[in-house]
Design an enzyme around this catalytic site. Structure first.
Site, mmCIF file in Angstrom:
data_model
loop_
_atom_site.group_PDB
_atom_site.id
_atom_site.type_symbol
_atom_site.label_atom_id
_atom_site.label_comp_id
_atom_site.label_asym_id
_atom_site.label_seq_id
_atom_site.Cartn_x
_atom_site.Cartn_y
_atom_site.Cartn_z
ATOM 1 N N TRP A 354 26.189 -4.163 14.216
ATOM 2 C CA TRP A 354 27.113 -3.331 13.689
ATOM 3 C C TRP A 354 26.725 -1.749 13.987
ATOM 4 O O TRP A 354 27.721 -0.982 13.936
ATOM 5 C CB TRP A 354 27.241 -3.375 12.173
ATOM 6 C CG TRP A 354 26.061 -2.847 11.433
ATOM 7 C CD1 TRP A 354 24.827 -3.454 11.099
ATOM 8 C CD2 TRP A 354 25.866 -1.237 10.551
ATOM 9 N NE1 TRP A 354 23.906 -2.724 10.426
ATOM 10 C CE2 TRP A 354 24.530 -1.533 10.040
ATOM 11 C CE3 TRP A 354 26.553 -0.491 10.541
ATOM 12 C CZ2 TRP A 354 23.861 -0.490 9.604
ATOM 13 C CZ3 TRP A 354 26.389 0.483 9.728
ATOM 14 C CH2 TRP A 354 24.874 0.483 9.173
ATOM 15 N N ASP A 355 25.569 -1.581 14.530
ATOM 16 C CA ASP A 355 25.355 -0.274 15.249
ATOM 17 C C ASP A 355 26.314 0.245 16.123
ATOM 18 O O ASP A 355 26.572 1.345 16.254
ATOM 19 C CB ASP A 355 23.848 -0.377 15.887
ATOM 20 C CG ASP A 355 22.664 -0.974 15.058
ATOM 21 O OD1 ASP A 355 23.076 -1.490 14.161
ATOM 22 O OD2 ASP A 355 21.646 -0.759 15.536
ATOM 23 N N GLU A 483 18.635 -2.207 3.809
ATOM 24 C CA GLU A 483 18.133 -3.610 3.862
ATOM 25 C C GLU A 483 16.822 -3.737 2.904
ATOM 26 O O GLU A 483 16.166 -5.027 2.921
ATOM 27 C CB GLU A 483 17.728 -4.130 5.151
ATOM 28 C CG GLU A 483 19.228 -4.199 6.024
ATOM 29 C CD GLU A 483 18.764 -4.386 7.487
ATOM 30 O OE1 GLU A 483 19.951 -4.688 8.235
ATOM 31 O OE2 GLU A 483 17.781 -3.917 7.983
ATOM 32 N N LYS A 588 15.856 2.167 2.715
ATOM 33 C CA LYS A 588 15.638 2.145 4.093
ATOM 34 C C LYS A 588 16.255 3.085 4.745
ATOM 35 O O LYS A 588 15.740 3.866 5.755
ATOM 36 C CB LYS A 588 15.605 0.735 4.588
ATOM 37 C CG LYS A 588 15.660 0.588 6.238
ATOM 38 C CD LYS A 588 15.814 -0.963 6.480
ATOM 39 C CE LYS A 588 15.501 -1.007 7.864
ATOM 40 N NZ LYS A 588 15.652 -2.339 8.339
ATOM 41 N N GLN A 589 17.708 3.385 4.568
ATOM 42 C CA GLN A 589 18.429 4.317 5.320
ATOM 43 C C GLN A 589 19.556 4.561 4.532
ATOM 44 O O GLN A 589 19.834 4.020 3.558
ATOM 45 C CB GLN A 589 18.958 3.391 6.771
ATOM 46 C CG GLN A 589 19.924 2.376 6.300
ATOM 47 C CD GLN A 589 20.190 1.532 7.613
ATOM 48 O OE1 GLN A 589 19.403 0.857 8.261
ATOM 49 N NE2 GLN A 589 21.142 1.826 8.184
#
Length: 747
Positions: A354-355, A483, A588-589
């Site tokens: 999906w990046d 994640e 995580k992000q």
């Protein structure tokens, strides 16, 4: 921070070779031309630790998923990029001694990646016994002739006695993938002769195509003579010798044409094409081939270079990012996409994530012609059949685009990703919207795009469930962009994207032609149901903190900030058990902040501030994608120091090995981060209601920055310095923009 590469505006250079940094150096000196690429491993024999990786665009293998706890819906195979036949091999003997920098004594080492011209050069001096010679290797992958690899090795005799040199040049199919399940070899040789080799990936059990590659080498000799040529079962090797007088240089060029069955349907046609292409480059000089290659790179840089004054490290990081992106993908082939490692390593299997939609699309919109991004959208459209299968595997309607894929079929073997990270469907819908908003071109969204949106919406409508107790729609059992949280209920990012996708699809369905509406066959009942979901979607919110809650239960965790973690336990993904990570509050992000970045104009300044102030201190930024989003959000909030801090992290993520994992390969999709942070962050670029606008500021660490941006047939140059922001129309029709909410016409 000790850097292993020098800080220079256009070069990635080091004069320090240490075996423990070998893989790191290989990653950071990778080359690619969109068609193929390779790590910066040595051409000659090296007995130390190395990852000798060469990868071909779109060539992969369906390696069997091996788990002992098989569940319905698991992917049947794990797709992985195949380490290609080694066609750059040049083993060297100097006065009868094998050149091996793990054993051979040498000095004056220099490794240089010229990003402006996409040339990798390595040189050193070997001095032992009666031998003193300067050895220089050069190589590039042509962007003028995508199938062409060019190498040149030079030997300058610095000694007082004649120097005997032997070079064994090979095309060798005896290669392996480090991530193979059981040390398999994936290539079987189909044809071999004294100058060429044709190999095919071994048979698989999943009905996916086998790939064939053919490679033919040609040589130009200056001071060398060809002595022998021989073949084995897996390699063809040509031997060259030279006796070099003192203060004299001998050179050998190796030109290899690489073709694959992606372009030629059988071995006969593939071989004929390989021979024809080899003949076309045989009579050209090294300079001719190199000049054609650099001319195209010059055009790319002319359109997209970002210039930063006052901070050379920031400048190098930006160009390193753009170089990595251009080396991986430039939109020439709609069958290809952008893998998180590109051509620089095997991690993540070389597949599409999906990046691409969330991070690469915004950048390519701004630096290339619209057709490049449209090809990325068509890539997904052409894989709808696979997306139907993925949804059916989960017992759901519509289309579920894969988390990881080469052909549209999900091929990731971690359940928490394959089953649960379904926000990717919303990211693909958002990319269609982003393309349409930026380019003003509705031809895709009203045709192919409406089909993609409709099938994604059918998936969301089946995946949600209605809570009778709350009288709202919910989505349970998901993993958001964070994640480090698996199998959660009502992830804000996922729920928001589902709601937005349904709303956007309904808008587009009201604009499509009657013929297209007939093809999609969305009933009035479906539309009514979708609107009901839009109206009653549950979005977690805490009124006391005035924040959107990442997911149900998140606020019940022990909410200690990242600053409370002992430094020797960071990064936590390399020190903590997965169980401990999942129980922790650490992110995580960007998750909530990711969707706020996507729809940055749809949230109030107070909403953005409260959520950033709450979530950023809880974020460990252990995803390469994290820093760019936080940089833009910080810039939007006028947290200038934070914005610059995150810019430096995203722009120099690999150069400074922030996450201690660059040895595995570069983070290609996160190389979008430097441009995103600069253009959307520092320059405050937005497109709203067809108007391009900016709210620029100059970081106090810099004296000036400038960039060129492609927008609706124009090229605009933006310059920000101590006197303010300046805008120039380089190409195209006049355009009215907004700068700090004031209209300005560019002529």
């Amino acid at each position: 921070m000790k850097r292993i590469f020098d800080v220079q505006p256009w070069h990635v250079t080091t004069t320090d070779f240490k075996a423990e940094n070998k893989r790191l150096q290989e990653s950071m000196t990778s080359l690619g031309n969109g068609y193929m690429g390779m790590r910066g491993f040595f051409e000659e024999a090296y007995s130390g630790d190395t990852l000798a990786g060469i990868y071909l665009g779109g060539v992969w293998y369906p390696d069997k998923t091996r788990v002992g706890w098989w569940k319905n819906g698991y992917p049947k195979y794990f797709g992985k990029v195949v380490n290609a036949v080694n066609f750059i091999k040049l083993n060297v003997q100097l006065n009868g001694e094998t050149l091996d920098l793990a054993k051979t004594s040498f000095h004056d080492f220099k490794l240089d990646l010229d990003m402006q011209r996409a040339l990798l050069t390595r040189s050193f001096i070997v001095e032992q016994d009666q031998t003193k010679v300067q050895v220089t290797f050069e190589r590039f992958l042509s962007v003028a002739q995508k199938e062409l690899s060019v190498q040149r090795v030079s030997f300058k005799n610095l000694g007082t006695q004649p120097l005997n040199i032997t070079v064994d040049s090979s095309i060798d199919a005896d290669v392996e993938n480090e991530d193979a399940n059981y040390d398999e070899r994936f290539w079987e040789v189909r044809h071999i002769d004294e100058s060429s080799l044709v190999a095919e990936t071994k048979a698989n059990d999943f009905g996916t195509p086998r790939f064939t590659t053919g490679m033919q080498a040609g040589y130009v000799m200056d001071g060398f003579a060809q002595t022998t040529a021989q073949t084995t079962g897996t390699a063809t090797t040509t031997t060259f010798t030279s006796k070099v007088a003192p203060d004299t240089t001998a050179q050998l060029e190796k030109r290899v044409i690489v073709v694959t069955s992606r372009d030629y349907e059988d071995i006969t046609r593939l071989t004929a094409a390989m021979q024809k292409l080899s003949a076309t480059v045989a009579t050209a000089s090294f300079d001719d081939l190199f000049n054609a290659h650099t001319a195209i790179w010059a055009e790319r840089w002319e359109q997209s270079d970002v210039k930063i004054e006052g901070d050379t490290a920031a400048q190098q990081g930006m160009r390193f990012n753009l170089f990595g992106l251009f080396s991986t993908y430039y939109g020439d082939d709609a069958r290809l996409n952008i893998g998180p490692k590109g051509f620089t390593g095997e991690k993540y299997g070389g597949a599409t994530y999906w990046d691409t939609e969330a991070f690469a699309v915004p950048v390519y919109l701004g630096i290339t012609k619209p057709e490049v991004t449209r090809n990325l959208l068509l890539y997904r459209y052409k894989q709808l059949d696979g997306a139907y299968v993925n949804a059916q595997e989960q017992g759901l309607q519509g289309a579920l685009f894969p988390m990881v894929t080469f052909n549209g079929i999900e091929c990731h073997n971690e359940w928490e990703i394959t089953f649960e990270e379904i926000h990717r469907n919303g990211d693909i819908a958002f990319a269609i919207y982003n393309y349409t908003r930026y380019t003003g071109d509705k031809s895709y969204v009203l045709n192919e795009g409406s089909k993609v949106l409709t099938e994604i919406s059918r998936f969301w409508a089946d995946r949600v469930h209605f809570s009778k107790r709350n009288q709202q729609y919910m989505i349970h059992g998901v993993t958001g962009p964070d994640e480090y949280e698996n199998n959660v209920d009502n992830n804000f990012n996922t729920n928001y994207l589902a709601q937005w996708t349904l709303k956007y699809t309904l808008e587009i369905l009201s604009e499509i032609s009657a013929d297209q509406a007939a093809k999609l066959n969305v009933t009035d009942a479906e539309k009514a149901h979708w609107q009901d979901i839009v109206d009653r979607m549950y979005l977690p919110y805490d009124k006391d903190l005035d924040i959107f809650v990442q997911h149900d239960g998140y606020l019940d965790k022990d909410l200690e900030p990242v600053s409370a973690i002992p430094a020797d336990q960071l990064p936590i993904n390399q020190h903590w058990s997965w169980d401990k990570i999942l129980r922790s509050p650490y992110i995580k992000q960007g998750d909530v902040l990711q969707v706020m970045y996507d729809f940055i104009d749809d949230f109030t300044p107070a909403q953005k501030k409260h959520n950033f102030d709450f979530y950023e201190p809880m974020t460990v930024h252990e995803s390469s994608l994290s820093a760019a989003i936080h940089s833009v959000m910080a810039a939007d909030l006028k947290y200038e120091d934070k914005a610059v801090e995150f810019y430096n992290r995203t722009a120099r993520l690999d150069l400074d090995n922030y996450n201690n994992d660059t040895a595995d390969g570069l983070h290609i999709t996160s190389m979008t981060g430097g441009w995103i942070a600069m253009v959307q962050g520092f320059a405050g670029m937005r497109v709203h209601d067809d108007v391009l606008s900016y709210k620029p500021f100059l970081p106090k660490q810099w004296t000036k920055y400038s960039f060129r941006q492609v927008f609706r047939g124009r090229i605009i140059e933006v310059t920000v310095d101590g006197t303010g922001a300046h805008f120039a129309l380089i190409k195209g029709e006049p355009l009215t923009i907004k700068v700090n909410d004031q209209a300005q016409t560019l002529n």
